[in-house]
Design an enzyme around this catalytic site. Structure first.
Site, PDB file in Angstrom:
ATOM      1  N   HIS A   1     -59.559  75.740  76.204  1.00  0.00           N
ATOM      2  CA  HIS A   1     -60.963  76.064  76.485  1.00  0.00           C
ATOM      3  C   HIS A   1     -61.771  74.776  76.727  1.00  0.00           C
ATOM      4  O   HIS A   1     -62.572  74.695  77.652  1.00  0.00           O
ATOM      5  CB  HIS A   1     -61.611  76.770  75.288  1.00  0.00           C
ATOM      6  CG  HIS A   1     -61.094  78.149  75.002  1.00  0.00           C
ATOM      7  ND1 HIS A   1     -60.588  78.502  73.783  1.00  0.00           N
ATOM      8  CD2 HIS A   1     -61.043  79.268  75.762  1.00  0.00           C
ATOM      9  CE1 HIS A   1     -60.241  79.779  73.791  1.00  0.00           C
ATOM     10  NE2 HIS A   1     -60.501  80.273  74.983  1.00  0.00           N
TER      11      HIS A   1
ATOM     12  N   LYS B   1     -60.640  93.277  70.453  1.00  0.00           N
ATOM     13  CA  LYS B   1     -59.587  92.286  70.189  1.00  0.00           C
ATOM     14  C   LYS B   1     -59.427  92.011  68.689  1.00  0.00           C
ATOM     15  O   LYS B   1     -58.618  91.161  68.321  1.00  0.00           O
ATOM     16  CB  LYS B   1     -59.912  90.966  70.910  1.00  0.00           C
ATOM     17  CG  LYS B   1     -59.543  90.961  72.397  1.00  0.00           C
ATOM     18  CD  LYS B   1     -59.486  89.541  72.933  1.00  0.00           C
ATOM     19  CE  LYS B   1     -58.888  89.455  74.309  1.00  0.00           C
ATOM     20  NZ  LYS B   1     -58.845  88.065  74.807  1.00  0.00           N
TER      21      LYS B   1
ATOM     22  N   ARG C   1     -54.469  80.551  83.508  1.00  0.00           N
ATOM     23  CA  ARG C   1     -53.258  79.941  82.973  1.00  0.00           C
ATOM     24  C   ARG C   1     -52.102  80.349  83.872  1.00  0.00           C
ATOM     25  O   ARG C   1     -51.986  79.883  84.979  1.00  0.00           O
ATOM     26  CB  ARG C   1     -53.026  80.393  81.523  1.00  0.00           C
ATOM     27  CG  ARG C   1     -53.863  79.629  80.546  1.00  0.00           C
ATOM     28  CD  ARG C   1     -53.876  80.281  79.202  1.00  0.00           C
ATOM     29  NE  ARG C   1     -54.526  81.593  79.269  1.00  0.00           N
ATOM     30  CZ  ARG C   1     -54.999  82.240  78.238  1.00  0.00           C
ATOM     31  NH1 ARG C   1     -54.867  81.729  77.053  1.00  0.00           N
ATOM     32  NH2 ARG C   1     -55.594  83.398  78.373  1.00  0.00           N
TER      33      ARG C   1
ATOM     34  N   SER D   1     -55.236  81.265  72.279  1.00  0.00           N
ATOM     35  CA  SER D   1     -55.745  81.479  70.912  1.00  0.00           C
ATOM     36  C   SER D   1     -54.811  82.399  70.130  1.00  0.00           C
ATOM     37  O   SER D   1     -54.537  82.185  68.949  1.00  0.00           O
ATOM     38  CB  SER D   1     -57.135  82.115  70.944  1.00  0.00           C
ATOM     39  OG  SER D   1     -58.038  81.324  71.673  1.00  0.00           O
TER      40      SER D   1
HETATM   41  P1  ADP Z   1     -61.203  86.464  76.958  1.00  0.00           P
HETATM   42  O1  ADP Z   1     -61.054  87.452  75.848  1.00  0.00           O
HETATM   43  O2  ADP Z   1     -62.467  86.641  77.747  1.00  0.00           O
HETATM   44  O3  ADP Z   1     -60.007  86.305  77.834  1.00  0.00           O
HETATM   45  P2  ADP Z   1     -60.528  83.862  75.839  1.00  0.00           P
HETATM   46  O4  ADP Z   1     -61.282  83.095  74.796  1.00  0.00           O
HETATM   47  O5  ADP Z   1     -59.137  84.275  75.532  1.00  0.00           O
HETATM   48  O6  ADP Z   1     -61.461  85.083  76.177  1.00  0.00           O
HETATM   49  O7  ADP Z   1     -60.498  83.023  77.200  1.00  0.00           O
HETATM   50  C1  ADP Z   1     -61.682  82.653  77.867  1.00  0.00           C
HETATM   51  C2  ADP Z   1     -61.337  82.075  79.202  1.00  0.00           C
HETATM   52  O8  ADP Z   1     -60.647  80.835  79.024  1.00  0.00           O
HETATM   53  C3  ADP Z   1     -60.398  82.949  80.048  1.00  0.00           C
HETATM   54  O9  ADP Z   1     -60.777  82.814  81.399  1.00  0.00           O
HETATM   55  C4  ADP Z   1     -59.046  82.338  79.797  1.00  0.00           C
HETATM   56  O10 ADP Z   1     -58.156  82.577  80.888  1.00  0.00           O
HETATM   57  C5  ADP Z   1     -59.424  80.858  79.711  1.00  0.00           C
HETATM   58  N1  ADP Z   1     -58.430  80.088  78.971  1.00  0.00           N
HETATM   59  C6  ADP Z   1     -58.059  80.221  77.680  1.00  0.00           C
HETATM   60  N2  ADP Z   1     -57.093  79.333  77.355  1.00  0.00           N
HETATM   61  C7  ADP Z   1     -56.837  78.618  78.482  1.00  0.00           C
HETATM   62  C8  ADP Z   1     -55.925  77.556  78.827  1.00  0.00           C
HETATM   63  N3  ADP Z   1     -55.059  77.074  77.946  1.00  0.00           N
HETATM   64  N4  ADP Z   1     -55.946  77.088  80.097  1.00  0.00           N
HETATM   65  C9  ADP Z   1     -56.793  77.603  81.004  1.00  0.00           C
HETATM   66  N5  ADP Z   1     -57.665  78.592  80.768  1.00  0.00           N
HETATM   67  C10 ADP Z   1     -57.701  79.098  79.514  1.00  0.00           C
END
Ligand code: ADP
Length: 178
Positions: A20, A44, A98, A136
């Protein structure tokens, strides 16, 4: 004076990872003001409360904002993403991509959001290769089994994850919410 370019980076941030943070660092180059929207996302079943997630994101981005001299605001939201984007005046939504597995969901969401408000553009950013595999959900799984999580999340966040998992587990090996 030119209009300030406001970007919105929405997510669950349960918890915030180096993935993030890398996306945030890249996003800062594209906007004058970045709003990090922390979604309630009860579906979630987050490990951390909304308030805890907001505070962790604030704590980890404070220094970035100072270093880049960009305005970063961290705000919780519990409404349609597009309504929130309109409310804060965002013209760009930033999402991270990703692996191929992220693509289909992100593609659909960006397409539907574009119908809801064609003025708001969704921009996808890729994290540096070393941060791409970080998720996460996996960090929480590794921590629940006592694995090392320090290379995926900042030190304060890692301590919070370990403490939260220990407190949720009333007894050793007890169940942990993922
Ligand atoms: P959500 O529940 O909206 O997917 P997340 O906190 O899991 O929330 O992710 C928020 C954003 O950050 C999403 O667009 C996700 O693809 C991106 N993201 C999370 N981890 C990574 C990573 N390691 N590399 C690139 N993008 C990431």
């Amino acid at each position: 004076m030119a209009e300030l370019r406001v970007g919105l980076y929405p997510g669950t941030f349960d918890p915030i990872t180096y993935g993030h943070l890398d996306i945030i660092r890249r996003g800062l180059k594209l906007v004058d003001r970045l709003v990090i929207g922390v979604a309630t996302n009860p579906s979630k079943s987050p490990l951390f409360s909304l308030e805890e997630r907001v505070n962790m994101v604030r704590g980890e981005t404070r220094e970035l904002a100072q270093r880049h001299a960009v305005d970063i605001a961290v705000k919780p939201f519990d409404e349609l993403l597009m309504s929130f984007a309109e409310k804060i005046g965002a013209r760009v939504i930033l999402r991270g991509l990703r692996a191929v597995s992220d693509f289909e969901y992100e593609f659909q969401m960006a397409g539907m959001n574009a119908h809801l408000n064609p003025e708001v553009e969704t921009v996808f950013l890729m994290a540096d290769a070393k941060y791409q595999p970080i998720a996460s959900k996996l960090v929480k799984e590794i921590a629940a089994y006592g694995g090392r999580i320090d290379s995926f999340i900042p030190p304060r966040v890692a301590n919070a994850v370990r403490a939260q998992i220990a407190s949720e587990r009333g007894f050793p090996g007890g169940p942990v919410k993922m």
